[in-house]
Write a protein that holds these residues in place. Structure first.
Motif, short mmCIF file in Angstrom:
data_model
loop_
_atom_site.label_atom_id
_atom_site.label_comp_id
_atom_site.label_asym_id
_atom_site.label_seq_id
_atom_site.Cartn_x
_atom_site.Cartn_y
_atom_site.Cartn_z
N UNK A 198 29.17 40.04 46.48
CA UNK A 198 29.82 40.05 47.73
C UNK A 198 31.19 39.33 47.33
N UNK A 199 31.98 39.70 48.11
CA UNK A 199 33.44 39.22 48.14
C UNK A 199 34.07 38.84 49.51
N UNK A 200 34.59 37.57 49.78
CA UNK A 200 35.07 37.30 50.81
C UNK A 200 36.66 37.74 51.02
N UNK A 201 36.80 38.21 52.35
CA UNK A 201 38.31 38.79 52.25
C UNK A 201 39.01 38.14 53.27
N UNK A 202 40.22 37.70 53.04
CA UNK A 202 40.99 37.18 54.21
C UNK A 202 41.96 38.25 55.12
N UNK A 237 37.12 29.76 58.01
CA UNK A 237 38.12 30.16 59.04
C UNK A 237 39.01 30.99 58.35
N UNK A 238 39.26 31.00 57.14
CA UNK A 238 40.24 31.95 56.37
C UNK A 238 39.54 33.34 56.20
N UNK A 239 38.25 33.35 56.18
CA UNK A 239 37.74 34.72 55.98
C UNK A 239 37.56 35.67 57.07
N UNK A 240 37.98 36.72 56.83
CA UNK A 240 38.07 37.78 58.03
C UNK A 240 36.53 38.59 57.95
#
Length: 70
Positions: free
Chosen positions: A22-26, A5-8
């Motif tokens: 890969x990188x998960x971005x807020x 839910x925090x990941x945009x």
């Protein structure tokens, strides 16, 4: 709130050694999670990230964060 839910969005990129990560971005564009290891090709990196974040938008970028077409 879950991590997903925090990941945009999730970025998939090629690092300086030719490995894909890969990188998960807020929503504020901060990196909140990353692969921690490189993969031989873009598809492997994306598949691993989709296993963690199946319902998040994916973007393909270069090492500097500029969007690229794949």
């Amino acid at each position: 709130m879950t991590t997903e839910q925090l990941v945009d969005y999730v970025e998939v990129y090629e690092d300086s050694e030719g490995q894909f990560r890969w990188r998960a971005m807020a929503g504020n564009n901060e990196n909140i999670a990353s692969s921690g290891e490189g993969y031989e090709n873009r598809l492997h990196a994306e598949n691993m990230a989709r296993g963690v974040f199946p319902n998040v938008e994916f973007q393909h970028v270069d090492a500097e964060g500029n969007k690229v077409d794949v």
